[in-house]
Design an enzyme around this catalytic site. Structure first.
Site, mmCIF file in Angstrom:
data_model
loop_
_atom_site.group_PDB
_atom_site.id
_atom_site.type_symbol
_atom_site.label_atom_id
_atom_site.label_comp_id
_atom_site.label_asym_id
_atom_site.label_seq_id
_atom_site.Cartn_x
_atom_site.Cartn_y
_atom_site.Cartn_z
ATOM 1 N N THR A 1 0.814 -1.224 0.000
ATOM 2 C CA THR A 1 0.000 0.000 0.000
ATOM 3 C C THR A 1 0.844 1.269 0.000
ATOM 4 O O THR A 1 1.979 1.250 0.490
ATOM 5 C CB THR A 1 -0.902 -0.011 1.261
ATOM 6 O OG1 THR A 1 -1.541 1.240 1.396
ATOM 7 C CG2 THR A 1 -0.107 -0.271 2.544
ATOM 8 N N ASP A 2 0.256 2.351 -0.472
ATOM 9 C CA ASP A 2 0.945 3.645 -0.392
ATOM 10 C C ASP A 2 1.018 4.153 1.049
ATOM 11 O O ASP A 2 1.773 5.081 1.344
ATOM 12 C CB ASP A 2 0.264 4.686 -1.301
ATOM 13 C CG ASP A 2 -1.199 4.946 -0.981
ATOM 14 O OD1 ASP A 2 -1.752 4.304 -0.065
ATOM 15 O OD2 ASP A 2 -1.810 5.803 -1.659
ATOM 16 N N GLU A 3 0.208 3.552 1.945
ATOM 17 C CA GLU A 3 0.180 4.053 3.328
ATOM 18 C C GLU A 3 1.504 3.842 4.055
ATOM 19 O O GLU A 3 1.735 4.448 5.100
ATOM 20 C CB GLU A 3 -0.963 3.396 4.109
ATOM 21 C CG GLU A 3 -2.311 3.732 3.509
ATOM 22 C CD GLU A 3 -3.487 3.502 4.444
ATOM 23 O OE1 GLU A 3 -3.267 3.255 5.637
ATOM 24 O OE2 GLU A 3 -4.620 3.572 3.955
ATOM 25 N N TYR B 1 -2.149 -0.687 10.895
ATOM 26 C CA TYR B 1 -2.253 -1.334 9.574
ATOM 27 C C TYR B 1 -1.027 -1.024 8.722
ATOM 28 O O TYR B 1 -0.360 -1.925 8.209
ATOM 29 C CB TYR B 1 -3.535 -0.867 8.850
ATOM 30 C CG TYR B 1 -3.519 -1.166 7.364
ATOM 31 C CD1 TYR B 1 -3.634 -2.481 6.898
ATOM 32 C CD2 TYR B 1 -3.367 -0.145 6.421
ATOM 33 C CE1 TYR B 1 -3.590 -2.760 5.526
ATOM 34 C CE2 TYR B 1 -3.324 -0.417 5.056
ATOM 35 C CZ TYR B 1 -3.436 -1.731 4.615
ATOM 36 O OH TYR B 1 -3.384 -2.004 3.263
ATOM 37 N N LYS C 1 2.011 -3.423 7.239
ATOM 38 C CA LYS C 1 2.320 -3.590 5.804
ATOM 39 C C LYS C 1 3.769 -3.172 5.531
ATOM 40 O O LYS C 1 4.475 -3.814 4.744
ATOM 41 C CB LYS C 1 1.365 -2.756 4.937
ATOM 42 C CG LYS C 1 -0.079 -3.214 4.929
ATOM 43 C CD LYS C 1 -0.313 -4.599 4.351
ATOM 44 C CE LYS C 1 -0.142 -4.686 2.856
ATOM 45 N NZ LYS C 1 -0.531 -6.021 2.322
HETATM 46 P P1 NAD Z 1 -9.835 -7.513 1.759
HETATM 47 O O1 NAD Z 1 -9.872 -7.201 3.205
HETATM 48 O O2 NAD Z 1 -11.033 -7.226 0.919
HETATM 49 O O3 NAD Z 1 -9.500 -9.065 1.544
HETATM 50 C C1 NAD Z 1 -8.518 -9.721 2.269
HETATM 51 C C2 NAD Z 1 -8.629 -11.210 1.979
HETATM 52 O O4 NAD Z 1 -7.574 -11.882 2.680
HETATM 53 C C3 NAD Z 1 -9.944 -11.837 2.453
HETATM 54 O O5 NAD Z 1 -10.454 -12.702 1.482
HETATM 55 C C4 NAD Z 1 -9.545 -12.601 3.712
HETATM 56 O O6 NAD Z 1 -10.368 -13.719 3.979
HETATM 57 C C5 NAD Z 1 -8.115 -13.000 3.373
HETATM 58 N N1 NAD Z 1 -7.298 -13.247 4.574
HETATM 59 C C6 NAD Z 1 -7.175 -12.432 5.649
HETATM 60 N N2 NAD Z 1 -6.347 -13.000 6.559
HETATM 61 C C7 NAD Z 1 -5.929 -14.174 6.024
HETATM 62 C C8 NAD Z 1 -5.059 -15.200 6.471
HETATM 63 N N3 NAD Z 1 -4.451 -15.129 7.664
HETATM 64 N N4 NAD Z 1 -4.831 -16.261 5.663
HETATM 65 C C9 NAD Z 1 -5.450 -16.348 4.443
HETATM 66 N N5 NAD Z 1 -6.296 -15.418 3.991
HETATM 67 C C10 NAD Z 1 -6.539 -14.335 4.762
HETATM 68 O O7 NAD Z 1 -8.549 -6.778 1.208
HETATM 69 P P2 NAD Z 1 -8.323 -6.013 -0.174
HETATM 70 O O8 NAD Z 1 -8.897 -4.656 -0.060
HETATM 71 O O9 NAD Z 1 -8.732 -6.905 -1.287
HETATM 72 O O10 NAD Z 1 -6.730 -5.862 -0.157
HETATM 73 C C11 NAD Z 1 -5.894 -6.876 -0.696
HETATM 74 C C12 NAD Z 1 -4.453 -6.484 -0.492
HETATM 75 O O11 NAD Z 1 -4.194 -5.234 -1.118
HETATM 76 C C13 NAD Z 1 -4.059 -6.293 0.974
HETATM 77 O O12 NAD Z 1 -2.767 -6.802 1.145
HETATM 78 C C14 NAD Z 1 -4.075 -4.785 1.177
HETATM 79 O O13 NAD Z 1 -3.148 -4.410 2.183
HETATM 80 C C15 NAD Z 1 -3.635 -4.320 -0.191
HETATM 81 N N6 NAD Z 1 -4.115 -2.988 -0.567
HETATM 82 C C16 NAD Z 1 -5.455 -2.724 -0.578
HETATM 83 C C17 NAD Z 1 -5.897 -1.467 -0.994
HETATM 84 C C18 NAD Z 1 -7.359 -1.116 -1.026
HETATM 85 O O14 NAD Z 1 -7.680 0.037 -1.330
HETATM 86 N N7 NAD Z 1 -8.269 -2.036 -0.777
HETATM 87 C C19 NAD Z 1 -4.957 -0.495 -1.386
HETATM 88 C C20 NAD Z 1 -3.583 -0.803 -1.297
HETATM 89 C C21 NAD Z 1 -3.182 -2.069 -0.922
HETATM 90 O O1 DAU Z 2 -4.239 3.952 0.476
HETATM 91 C C1 DAU Z 2 -4.409 2.578 0.365
HETATM 92 C C2 DAU Z 2 -5.293 2.070 1.493
HETATM 93 O O2 DAU Z 2 -6.621 2.504 1.209
HETATM 94 C C3 DAU Z 2 -5.253 0.554 1.636
HETATM 95 O O3 DAU Z 2 -3.958 0.152 1.970
HETATM 96 C C4 DAU Z 2 -6.251 0.079 2.704
HETATM 97 O O4 DAU Z 2 -6.277 -1.335 2.739
HETATM 98 C C5 DAU Z 2 -7.630 0.591 2.323
HETATM 99 O O5 DAU Z 2 -8.560 0.243 3.335
HETATM 100 C C6 DAU Z 2 -7.609 2.114 2.133
HETATM 101 O O6 DAU Z 2 -7.376 2.786 3.403
HETATM 102 P P1 DAU Z 2 -8.176 4.112 3.795
HETATM 103 O O7 DAU Z 2 -8.160 4.259 5.248
HETATM 104 O O8 DAU Z 2 -7.720 5.264 2.984
HETATM 105 O O9 DAU Z 2 -9.654 3.688 3.253
HETATM 106 P P2 DAU Z 2 -11.108 3.895 3.892
HETATM 107 O O10 DAU Z 2 -12.094 3.506 2.838
HETATM 108 O O11 DAU Z 2 -11.245 3.290 5.233
HETATM 109 O O12 DAU Z 2 -11.176 5.475 4.084
HETATM 110 C C7 DAU Z 2 -10.990 6.363 2.990
HETATM 111 C C8 DAU Z 2 -11.017 7.779 3.564
HETATM 112 O O13 DAU Z 2 -12.340 8.069 4.009
HETATM 113 C C9 DAU Z 2 -10.141 7.961 4.789
HETATM 114 O O14 DAU Z 2 -9.572 9.260 4.755
HETATM 115 C C10 DAU Z 2 -11.087 7.824 5.969
HETATM 116 C C11 DAU Z 2 -12.394 8.374 5.425
HETATM 117 N N1 DAU Z 2 -13.629 7.760 5.946
HETATM 118 C C12 DAU Z 2 -13.726 6.415 5.944
HETATM 119 C C13 DAU Z 2 -14.863 5.795 6.403
HETATM 120 C C14 DAU Z 2 -14.973 4.288 6.437
HETATM 121 C C15 DAU Z 2 -14.676 8.568 6.359
HETATM 122 O O15 DAU Z 2 -14.592 9.819 6.343
HETATM 123 N N2 DAU Z 2 -15.819 7.960 6.808
HETATM 124 C C16 DAU Z 2 -15.957 6.603 6.863
HETATM 125 O O16 DAU Z 2 -17.025 6.111 7.324
#
Ligand code: NAD
Ligand code: DAU
Length: 363
Positions: free
Chosen positions: A137-139, A162, A166
């Site tokens: 992630t960019d975080e 989180y 990562k």
């Molecule tokens: P998600 O939470 O939707 O899915 C995670 C999946 O991993 C689920 O299917 C869960 O059952 C599985 N899982 C969790 N713990 C596990 C374990 N111990 N063993 C096996 N499986 C397990 O996540 P996502 O949003 O699809 O993100 C996928 C990846 O991308 C993550 O590594 C996350 O850090 C990264 N990422 C996500 C975002 C985003 O915006 N969603 C952005 C940047 C990076």
């Molecule tokens: O930047 C990449 C990341 O983006 C991933 O690594 C994470 O897995 C993914 O969950 C996401 O993280 P964020 O915290 O940015 O996503 P989230 O959807 O939780 O929140 C997006 C923005 O919106 C954040 O600034 C928090 C705000 N927010 C979120 C929720 C759930 C609100 O204002 N209200 C809300 O109810």
């Protein structure tokens, strides 16, 4: 055509993993995909309900921290590619319960790297050129001020449990490349959105609450900025990195769509007002917006410089936010049952694994 791959996909039942599996099944029908997923609250088998088990697809319910299981998979299959998505992914949950994040994101990644090292480098059990792609992630880079972009050379500065977990897994992956020569690549992407996203994340949560006429919680002043990346663009980037990237490298992946959270929320309200009737009171859905207590340690701004992946791999995003958000809203409108089953918990195979979804959704 290049040789088909045998890919261990971890977390394939989650949001991005399921989109990735669906993309690969469509575009590389000869690749074998082994999906290892624990089915936590975020794992949803119905995301892949049209994937048939057989020559090209196998599902294994299991934990990436289970070293014996991971070893068994590497011994029984000739895996040449790992695409590692499995993680605890929600920042708010990491603030209220960081332990799972340390376990899955750090120990789980370590377990997979160890198995890859053992089977690929020591036992030499591998088909083609192996690659271990760690999806991050960019975080990990922390928070930006009003200007500037995250580059691959930006120093790590994670600020939530989180992002710290990562960052830690990225460091382990890099260490396995430098120390042992495990062929690792890392991708660090921005906020994904699109079909199958669990409705705890901002976009699907706001969509759902709009439909239910519930309050739309905006943290703090709503002026935090995220760079939105359509999940289809992200999955395509991962395929391109697998095919054209270099081991030992990391690639930033962004959508070139920087938006304040409040802009995103207002846009969803406006699109739904346009597509559906107004609220029974005659008011716009914007009237549901409620500013709530800010997230602890809330990062202010993320923004990505994707020059490296563009210049070296040839990938750039195709979907603008305005197009992507409409495609996403249409998908959620057409798949109301999917959302309802997630919210009422009926998608979950094992209830005891479940977090109380209603606590975060629909307040
Ligand atoms: P998600 O939470 O939707 O899915 C995670 C999946 O991993 C689920 O299917 C869960 O059952 C599985 N899982 C969790 N713990 C596990 C374990 N111990 N063993 C096996 N499986 C397990 O996540 P996502 O949003 O699809 O993100 C996928 C990846 O991308 C993550 O590594 C996350 O850090 C990264 N990422 C996500 C975002 C985003 O915006 N969603 C952005 C940047 C990076
Ligand atoms: O930047 C990449 C990341 O983006 C991933 O690594 C994470 O897995 C993914 O969950 C996401 O993280 P964020 O915290 O940015 O996503 P989230 O959807 O939780 O929140 C997006 C923005 O919106 C954040 O600034 C928090 C705000 N927010 C979120 C929720 C759930 C609100 O204002 N209200 C809300 O109810």
């Amino acid at each position: 055509m290049k040789n088909p791959r045998t890919v261990l996909v971890t977390g394939g039942c989650g949001f991005i993993g399921a989109n990735f599996i669906r993309l690969v099944a469509r575009t590389f029908p000869h690749w074998r995909l082994i999906n290892l997923d624990k089915l936590t609250y975020a794992g949803n088998l119905t995301n892949l309900k049209d994937m048939e088990e057989g020559e090209t697809y196998r599902f294994i319910k299991g934990d990436i921290c289970d070293a014996a299981l991971v070893d068994e998979i590497f011994s029984g299959e000739v895996i040449d590619t790992v695409v590692h998505f499995a993680a605890e992914s929600h920042v708010d949950r990491s603030i209220t319960g960081p332990a799972e994040f340390v376990q899955t994101n750090i120990v789980g990644t370590f377990t997979l790297l160890e198995s890859a090292r053992h089977h690929w480098l020591e036992k030499k059990l591998v088909g083609g050129q192996p690659v271990f792609l760690h999806v991050s992630t960019d975080e990990v880079y922390g928070s930006l001020g009003e200007t500037g972009l995250f580059r691959e050379t930006t120093a790590y500065d994670p600020r939530s449990p989180y992002s710290a977990s990562k960052a830690s897994s990225d460091h382990l992956a890099n260490a396995y490349f430098h120390t042992y020569g495990v062929p690792v690549m890392i991708t660090n992407c921005s906020n994904n959105y699109g079909p199958y996203q669990f409705p705890e994340k901002l976009i699907p949560l706001i969509f759902h609450n709009c439909l239910e006429g519930r309050k739309l919680p905006v943290y703090g002043d709503g002026k935090q900025i995220r760079d939105w990346l359509y999940v289809g663009d992200h999955c395509q980037a991962i395929v391109e990195v697998l095919e054209k990237g270099s081991v030992g490298h990391c690639y930033n992946i962004g959508g070139n769509n920087e938006k304040e959270n409040i802009e995103v929320v207002e846009l969803i309200c406006d699109i739904l007002d346009e597509k559906l009737d107004l609220l029974p009171s005659g008011a716009s859905r914007r009237s549901l917006i409620t500013f709530v207590t800010d997230r602890l340690g809330h990062d202010r701004r993320y923004a990505i410089d994707s020059t490296k992946i563009k210049d070296t791999v040839g990938w750039q995003p195709k979907v603008t936010f305005e197009e992507g958000i409409r495609m996403t809203i249409d998908w959620y409108l057409d798949n109301r049952e999917w959302v309802n089953r997630v919210i009422d918990g009926s998608y979950a195979e094992y209830y005891h694994n479940m977090y109380d979804n209603k606590k975060n959704i629909g307040q």
